[in-house]
Every structure is written in structure tokens, then in C-alpha cells.
Design a protein around this motif. Structure first.
Motif, short mmCIF file in Angstrom:
data_model
loop_
_atom_site.label_atom_id
_atom_site.label_comp_id
_atom_site.label_asym_id
_atom_site.label_seq_id
_atom_site.Cartn_x
_atom_site.Cartn_y
_atom_site.Cartn_z
N PRO A 87 0.80 -1.23 0.00
CA PRO A 87 0.00 0.00 0.00
C PRO A 87 0.83 1.28 0.00
CG PRO A 87 0.02 -0.99 2.19
CD PRO A 87 0.69 -1.97 1.27
N ASP A 88 2.06 1.25 0.45
CA ASP A 88 2.83 2.48 0.62
C ASP A 88 3.85 2.71 -0.48
OD1 ASP A 88 1.48 2.96 3.03
OD2 ASP A 88 2.90 1.72 4.14
N GLU A 89 3.61 2.16 -1.66
CA GLU A 89 4.57 2.29 -2.76
C GLU A 89 4.63 3.73 -3.25
OE1 GLU A 89 5.59 -0.02 -6.95
OE2 GLU A 89 3.65 -0.29 -5.97
N ALA A 90 5.84 4.27 -3.30
CA ALA A 90 6.02 5.66 -3.75
C ALA A 90 6.06 5.72 -5.27
CB ALA A 90 7.31 6.23 -3.17
N PRO A 91 5.45 6.71 -5.89
CA PRO A 91 5.48 6.85 -7.36
C PRO A 91 6.91 7.11 -7.85
CG PRO A 91 3.77 8.22 -6.40
CD PRO A 91 4.61 7.75 -5.26
N LEU A 92 7.23 6.56 -9.03
CA LEU A 92 8.52 6.82 -9.66
C LEU A 92 8.34 7.93 -10.69
CD1 LEU A 92 9.93 3.21 -10.28
CD2 LEU A 92 10.73 4.89 -8.62
N PRO A 93 9.23 8.93 -10.69
CA PRO A 93 9.04 10.09 -11.59
C PRO A 93 9.59 9.86 -12.99
CG PRO A 93 10.94 10.45 -10.19
CD PRO A 93 10.36 9.12 -9.78
N PHE A 94 9.52 8.64 -13.49
CA PHE A 94 10.05 8.33 -14.81
C PHE A 94 8.97 7.61 -15.61
CE2 PHE A 94 13.39 7.91 -11.58
CZ PHE A 94 14.19 8.97 -11.95
N ARG A 95 8.80 7.99 -16.88
CA ARG A 95 7.73 7.46 -17.68
C ARG A 95 8.26 6.62 -18.84
NH1 ARG A 95 3.88 7.20 -14.57
NH2 ARG A 95 2.66 6.56 -16.41
N GLU A 96 7.60 5.50 -19.07
CA GLU A 96 7.89 4.67 -20.22
C GLU A 96 7.24 5.28 -21.46
OE1 GLU A 96 3.94 3.67 -18.73
OE2 GLU A 96 5.89 3.94 -17.76
#
Length: 330
Positions: A87-96
Motif C-alpha cells: 500500500p505504501d509504494e512511492a510513485p517513480l518520476p520516470f515514464r515509459e
């Protein structure tokens, strides 16, 4: 022509996330335990009461989707399926970036730091889960993988009925893969006579790479026959935009062993910039976004097994530490 079609998991994909399979030991010191006891030991970070709750709620099922009770004998099942909870997964600021998509194949340009599939502390912030949600396709599955630190091209199968056709290309080594890498300039480098560890470039490097479960690094075994081969070609040397003296190489792997390219360059004295595992295993630390691993899956070429057409895909990404001033450096 017929291809193998994988058996679907017993639980559906939800919000892009598929179930996880846990193999159970059929023999050994754990075989006399119950399934619940084994799961509690495997996931020692969880409260045993939480494990029991999940079993009571039907959170662990067998290959047929039937809930497995906590007290079931370990030897009664080959595996259990369950849903990971993070539940606490932080977003990654990189996009595919999607470079190509049709009914059978999706080609993605993956950024550094984004995992291809769920693993460890990454679940939703992975290329696979993001793409399943983005394309509305729960059947999307990677045909091959890139390490999380590596950027570049990844192929995904869009439907199970043709997945085996594309997987067989990699099994038969029918895909021509090209990577590029940037390394710190080796001591004594002479651009007029490019040599790595006594080998003039271009050089075909062969070794035996072995991996062991639970170890962060693979090893080179000098006693066995080679099982990994990479052709290394010089692209140039010079100074990067950050002022680093660097070596820029093109890599054509004939095989696909774990960490193969990273190991081969490290052994030759040209460890890739940003690599925290080779040649030395560095302490665990947060990702350094200023210096991602300077390894890029640059292009993929193959004859499409469905149409027979020649296909070639090329990344739009570049390596930040590639030399901007060519010539003698260091």
C-alpha cells in the motif's frame, strides 16, 4: 505452426496487478510443516496473525483457484497463488514510452530506474503494471526483461495465443540485440590503439556466468565452458558533459545471461558508470538520479514470426555520460 500457450493464473489481474506464485517444497526439512507455517516463515516480516487472516479470507489458492487452508499439509500442493499487498509504494518520476503497439506486440522504451515487472518493493510502479492499466490489457506480458537500472527497449506480448511465437525468437537467439554503454576511461587508454585488458577492439568476449539464488551478483566460473558471449565495439572516447573522461562502446550479446554486459565490461577493466554491483558491490543506497547506470538497450531486430516481415526498433533515449568532446582524454 503451433506455439506453446501458457496456462493462465487461477486469479484474475486487478488494476494491472496479477497474482504471485509461490512454489512449495515437496521434500526436505520443511516438508512436514503446514502450508501456513511455511508461508509465515517465508514472509517473516509479516505478523503471523496477518498471515492466518489472509488464509482465512481465501487469500491463498491452488492452481485451480481453490482456497488452501492454513493447516493443509505442505506436501499436498506444488504451489499457492496470492496477491501481493504494497500500500505504501512511492510513485517513480520516470515514464515509459510506447514506440509500437498492435494486436500481438507492444514495444516500450523503458527509462532507467523503472522495473520491468513487479519485484521487491516495486509493484504498481513497474512497466508491466503501468502498461496493463494504460492499455486496458490484462494479458500483457514481457517477452524478455531489462534490469531495473537499464534503459531502453522491451517487447511485450499483447495476447496469449501468439506469445509463444515471440518467446521462441529469444529462445532460438533469432533476435539481434544491440546495447551501448559508457564507462570510466581505463588508465593508459590510447584512442589510436584501443585495447581492453590486452584485447584489441572490436573484441568477442566469452566467459561462463553462474548465478546463485539469494546472491546480488553473478559470478564468473573459469572451470566450465563459456555460456555467455558479447561482441564489444568502440564507439569513441572523450569527455562527457559532466566533465568525466569516458569510453563509449557498442555491445552485441549473442547470449542473454543475467548481468552479462555489466560483468563482461567490468572484467575487461571498463565497469559501466553508475553500476553499484560490478566490479565492486557497493552498499545499498537510494537511487542516484544524477548518474543512472550508463547502459542502454539500443535496438532490436528480428523477422516477425507471424508476418515474416523484417522488423527493427530503435530507442529514442540516450546516455547522459556519452562523450560530447571526442578524442584523447585523461
Amino acid at each position: 505452426m503451433m506455439w506453446n500457450v501458457s496456462i493462465p493464473p487461477p486469479l484474475p489481474v486487478v488494476d494491472g496487478v496479477g497474482p504471485t506464485r509461490l512454489r512449495l517444497p515437496g521434500s526436505g526439512p520443511c516438508a512436514s510443516a503446514t502450508v501456513g507455517d511455511y508461508v509465515a516463515r517465508r514472509f517473516a516480516h509479516l505478523d503471523p496473525r496477518e498471515v492466518r487472516r489472509r488464509f482465512a479470507d481465501g487469500g491463498f489458492v491452488d492452481d485451480d483457484g481453490v482456497p488452501v487452508p492454513h493447516h493443509a499439509p505442505l506436501t499436498a500442493h506444488r504451489c499457492v497463488w496470492y496477491r501481493r499487498e504494497l500500500p505504501d509504494e512511492a510513485p517513480l518520476p520516470f515514464r515509459e514510452e510506447i514506440l509500437h503497439a498492435d494486436d500481438d506486440l507492444v514495444v516500450v522504451d523503458k527509462p532507467h530506474f523503472l522495473p520491468t515487472t513487479p519485484s521487491g518493493r516495486f509493484l504498481r510502479e513497474t512497466a508491466l503494471v503501468r502498461l496493463r492499466v494504460r492499455l486496458g490489457n490484462p494479458h500483457l506480458t514481457p517477452i524478455h526483461r531489462l534490469d531495473r537500472p537499464t534503459a531502453g527497449l522491451v517487447l511485450f506480448s499483447a495476447r496469449p495465443t501468439t506469445r509463444g511465437a515471440y518467446q521462441s525468437m529469444f529462445e532460438q537467439r533469432a533476435v539481434r540485440k544491440v546495447y551501448e554503454a559508457v564507462s570510466a576511461l581505463p588508465p593508459g587508454w590510447d584512442p589510436a590503439a584501443p585495447v581492453l585488458a590486452g584485447h584489441p577492439l572490436p573484441h568477442v568476449h566469452r566467459s561462463r556466468i553462474v548465478s546463485r539464488r539469494g546472491e546480488l551478483r553473478v559470478r564468473t566460473d573459469r572451470s566450465g565452458a563459456p555460456n555467455a558471449e558479447t561482441t564489444i565495439t568502440l564507439l569513441g572516447s572523450g569527455v562527457s558533459a559532466a566533465g568525466r573522461p569516458v569510453l563509449h562502446t557498442l555491445l552485441r550479446p549473442r547470449t542473454g545471461r543475467q548481468h552479462q554486459l555489466r560483468v563482461h565490461l567490468a572484467v575487461l577493466g571498463a565497469g559501466i558508470l553508475g553500476d553499484r554491483r560490478y566490479p565492486e558491490l557497493l552498499p545499498d543506497a537510494p537511487d542516484d538520479h544524477a548518474l543512472p547506470l550508463q547502459l542502454l538497450a539500443r535496438s532490436l531486430e528480428f523477422t516477425d514470426p507471424l508476418s515474416g516481415r523484417a522488423r527493427r526498433f530503435v530507442t529514442r533515449r540516450t546516455l547522459a555520460e556519452a562523450p560530447v568532446r571526442r578524442g584523447r582524454a585523461g
